[in-house]
Motif scaffolding. Structure first.
Motif, PDB file in Angstrom:
ATOM      1  N   LEU A   1       3.410   0.026   7.099  1.00 42.95           N
ATOM      2  CA  LEU A   1       2.052  -0.040   7.651  1.00 42.95           C
ATOM      3  C   LEU A   1       1.667   1.227   8.419  1.00 42.95           C
ATOM      4  O   LEU A   1       0.499   1.416   8.746  1.00 42.95           O
ATOM      5  N   ASN A   2       2.646   2.086   8.698  1.00 47.18           N
ATOM      6  CA  ASN A   2       2.372   3.356   9.377  1.00 47.18           C
ATOM      7  C   ASN A   2       2.169   4.502   8.388  1.00 47.18           C
ATOM      8  O   ASN A   2       1.938   5.633   8.803  1.00 47.18           O
ATOM      9  N   MET A   3       2.273   4.211   7.106  1.00 44.97           N
ATOM     10  CA  MET A   3       2.203   5.265   6.091  1.00 44.97           C
ATOM     11  C   MET A   3       0.805   5.320   5.462  1.00 44.97           C
ATOM     12  O   MET A   3       0.242   4.288   5.098  1.00 44.97           O
ATOM     13  N   PRO A   4       0.268   6.541   5.321  1.00 48.16           N
ATOM     14  CA  PRO A   4      -1.090   6.686   4.777  1.00 48.16           C
ATOM     15  C   PRO A   4      -1.272   6.097   3.372  1.00 48.16           C
ATOM     16  O   PRO A   4      -2.319   5.534   3.068  1.00 48.16           O
ATOM     17  N   TRP A   5      -0.261   6.207   2.538  1.00 44.24           N
ATOM     18  CA  TRP A   5      -0.408   5.676   1.178  1.00 44.24           C
ATOM     19  C   TRP A   5      -0.619   4.167   1.200  1.00 44.24           C
ATOM     20  O   TRP A   5      -1.362   3.634   0.380  1.00 44.24           O
ATOM     21  N   MET A   6       0.024   3.490   2.155  1.00 42.77           N
ATOM     22  CA  MET A   6      -0.132   2.033   2.253  1.00 42.77           C
ATOM     23  C   MET A   6      -1.525   1.673   2.740  1.00 42.77           C
ATOM     24  O   MET A   6      -2.105   0.689   2.291  1.00 42.77           O
ATOM     25  N   HIS A   7      -2.079   2.469   3.656  1.00 42.29           N
ATOM     26  CA  HIS A   7      -3.452   2.211   4.119  1.00 42.29           C
ATOM     27  C   HIS A   7      -4.419   2.294   2.939  1.00 42.29           C
ATOM     28  O   HIS A   7      -5.310   1.449   2.799  1.00 42.29           O
ATOM     29  N   LEU A   8      -4.233   3.314   2.115  1.00 36.86           N
ATOM     30  CA  LEU A   8      -5.104   3.470   0.958  1.00 36.86           C
ATOM     31  C   LEU A   8      -4.892   2.332  -0.045  1.00 36.86           C
ATOM     32  O   LEU A   8      -5.851   1.772  -0.577  1.00 36.86           O
ATOM     33  N   LYS A   9      -3.639   1.970  -0.268  1.00 34.67           N
ATOM     34  CA  LYS A   9      -3.346   0.876  -1.197  1.00 34.67           C
ATOM     35  C   LYS A   9      -3.990  -0.415  -0.704  1.00 34.67           C
ATOM     36  O   LYS A   9      -4.624  -1.141  -1.489  1.00 34.67           O
ATOM     37  N   LEU A  10      -3.846  -0.720   0.565  1.00 36.08           N
ATOM     38  CA  LEU A  10      -4.427  -1.946   1.109  1.00 36.08           C
ATOM     39  C   LEU A  10      -5.957  -1.908   1.060  1.00 36.08           C
ATOM     40  O   LEU A  10      -6.599  -2.946   0.833  1.00 36.08           O
ATOM     41  N   SER A  11      -6.542  -0.726   1.223  1.00 38.02           N
ATOM     42  CA  SER A  11      -7.999  -0.600   1.087  1.00 38.02           C
ATOM     43  C   SER A  11      -8.437  -0.910  -0.337  1.00 38.02           C
ATOM     44  O   SER A  11      -9.430  -1.613  -0.558  1.00 38.02           O
ATOM     45  N   LEU A  12      -7.701  -0.401  -1.308  1.00 34.90           N
ATOM     46  CA  LEU A  12      -8.019  -0.678  -2.710  1.00 34.90           C
ATOM     47  C   LEU A  12      -7.851  -2.161  -3.028  1.00 34.90           C
ATOM     48  O   LEU A  12      -8.664  -2.747  -3.747  1.00 34.90           O
TER      49      LEU A  12
ATOM     50  N   MET B   1      20.556 -14.588   0.474  1.00 35.72           N
ATOM     51  CA  MET B   1      19.487 -14.275  -0.448  1.00 35.72           C
ATOM     52  C   MET B   1      18.715 -13.064   0.074  1.00 35.72           C
ATOM     53  O   MET B   1      18.410 -12.963   1.252  1.00 35.72           O
ATOM     54  N   ASN B   2      18.393 -12.150  -0.825  1.00 37.58           N
ATOM     55  CA  ASN B   2      17.619 -10.971  -0.460  1.00 37.58           C
ATOM     56  C   ASN B   2      16.132 -11.307  -0.576  1.00 37.58           C
ATOM     57  O   ASN B   2      15.568 -11.329  -1.665  1.00 37.58           O
TER      58      ASN B   2
ATOM     59  N   ILE C   1       0.837 -13.400  -0.964  1.00 31.65           N
ATOM     60  CA  ILE C   1       2.069 -13.914  -0.336  1.00 31.65           C
ATOM     61  C   ILE C   1       3.214 -12.931  -0.549  1.00 31.65           C
ATOM     62  O   ILE C   1       3.956 -12.599   0.382  1.00 31.65           O
ATOM     63  N   GLY C   2       3.350 -12.458  -1.796  1.00 30.10           N
ATOM     64  CA  GLY C   2       4.419 -11.498  -2.080  1.00 30.10           C
ATOM     65  C   GLY C   2       4.243 -10.208  -1.307  1.00 30.10           C
ATOM     66  O   GLY C   2       5.203  -9.670  -0.736  1.00 30.10           O
ATOM     67  N   GLY C   3       3.017  -9.693  -1.267  1.00 26.53           N
ATOM     68  CA  GLY C   3       2.768  -8.447  -0.556  1.00 26.53           C
ATOM     69  C   GLY C   3       2.977  -8.576   0.944  1.00 26.53           C
ATOM     70  O   GLY C   3       3.603  -7.711   1.571  1.00 26.53           O
ATOM     71  N   ILE C   4       2.473  -9.658   1.526  1.00 30.05           N
ATOM     72  CA  ILE C   4       2.659  -9.877   2.963  1.00 30.05           C
ATOM     73  C   ILE C   4       4.136 -10.080   3.291  1.00 30.05           C
ATOM     74  O   ILE C   4       4.638  -9.588   4.306  1.00 30.05           O
ATOM     75  N   GLY C   5       4.849 -10.777   2.408  1.00 31.12           N
ATOM     76  CA  GLY C   5       6.290 -10.962   2.605  1.00 31.12           C
ATOM     77  C   GLY C   5       7.032  -9.635   2.617  1.00 31.12           C
ATOM     78  O   GLY C   5       7.890  -9.396   3.479  1.00 31.12           O
ATOM     79  N   MET C   6       6.706  -8.751   1.668  1.00 35.83           N
ATOM     80  CA  MET C   6       7.367  -7.436   1.634  1.00 35.83           C
ATOM     81  C   MET C   6       7.009  -6.612   2.869  1.00 35.83           C
ATOM     82  O   MET C   6       7.875  -5.921   3.422  1.00 35.83           O
ATOM     83  N   LEU C   7       5.738  -6.691   3.306  1.00 37.59           N
ATOM     84  CA  LEU C   7       5.338  -5.940   4.493  1.00 37.59           C
ATOM     85  C   LEU C   7       5.991  -6.483   5.761  1.00 37.59           C
ATOM     86  O   LEU C   7       6.285  -5.721   6.683  1.00 37.59           O
ATOM     87  N   SER C   8       6.219  -7.783   5.804  1.00 36.39           N
ATOM     88  CA  SER C   8       6.883  -8.338   6.994  1.00 36.39           C
ATOM     89  C   SER C   8       8.350  -7.910   7.053  1.00 36.39           C
ATOM     90  O   SER C   8       8.906  -7.775   8.141  1.00 36.39           O
ATOM     91  N   ILE C   9       8.944  -7.663   5.904  1.00 38.43           N
ATOM     92  CA  ILE C   9      10.332  -7.185   5.873  1.00 38.43           C
ATOM     93  C   ILE C   9      10.387  -5.679   6.136  1.00 38.43           C
ATOM     94  O   ILE C   9      11.332  -5.188   6.754  1.00 38.43           O
TER      95      ILE C   9
END
Length: 181
Positions: A86-97, A1-2, A73-81
């Motif tokens: 987490l090293n990308m600036p766009w993700m920092h901004l997205k998580l801030s929003l 399963m993916n 849960i879905g977001g944390i699951g994707m980030l754990s994979i």
């Protein structure tokens, strides 16, 4: 399963449901505030206020909050994979929003309580404007997630600016029309 696609599906289902709840809840706040502003002599005021409170509370507890949890849960699951995101600036901004959106979510609980007690808060027009906050955040988050870089931010900001201006103008025109009638 993916697992990535599983978490992505949970994330999409969660945020679609969460935003639906956010949009509808604050629209209920508009109607609830208008029920408080009704002529006190009208007998339907207390009935409407009680019904709006029940609807708001159930929407928040049964749909909106579980949808928030599913989104996380879905977001944390994707980030754990894909932890490299987490090293990308766009993700920092997205998580801030997303963080600001979570604060907005919990502020809705305060508004439910405030409207139940009729403590003076936002006017019905103020709630109409407050209802646009998640729309603007949604646009920025989707642009960032689709582009996966900061150029998505500039496109998102331009879109936010244009739509924000249009929302503000439309709200002002609507308010004038309502006051005229």
């Amino acid at each position: 399963m993916n697992w990535y696609f599983f978490f992505k599906a949970l994330h999409i289902i969660g945020f679609v449901s969460w935003f639906a709840g956010l949009f509808y809840l604050v629209r209920l706040f508009v109607y609830h505030r208008e029920a408080w502003e009704m002529d006190p002599e009208l007998p339907e005021g207390p009935i409407l206020r009680k019904q709006y409170h029940v609807m708001e509370s159930r929407l928040y507890r049964i749909i909106q909050s579980p949808a928030l949890i599913l989104t996380l849960i879905g977001g944390i699951g994707m980030l754990s994979i894909n932890p490299a995101w987490l090293n990308m600036p766009w993700m920092h901004l997205k998580l801030s929003l997303v963080f600001f959106l979570i604060i907005y979510h919990f502020s809705c609980a305060r508004h439910i309580k405030s409207l139940r007690e009729n403590s003076k808060g936002l006017s019905s027009f103020g709630y109409r404007l407050y209802n646009e906050v998640p729309t603007l955040i949604l646009i920025a988050v989707v642009m960032l997630a689709v582009w996966k870089n900061l150029s998505g931010l500039w496109i998102g900001l331009a879109t936010l600016l244009i739509l924000g201006l249009l929302f503000f103008i439309a709200a002002k025109l609507y308010k004038r029309k309502r006051e005229k009638n």
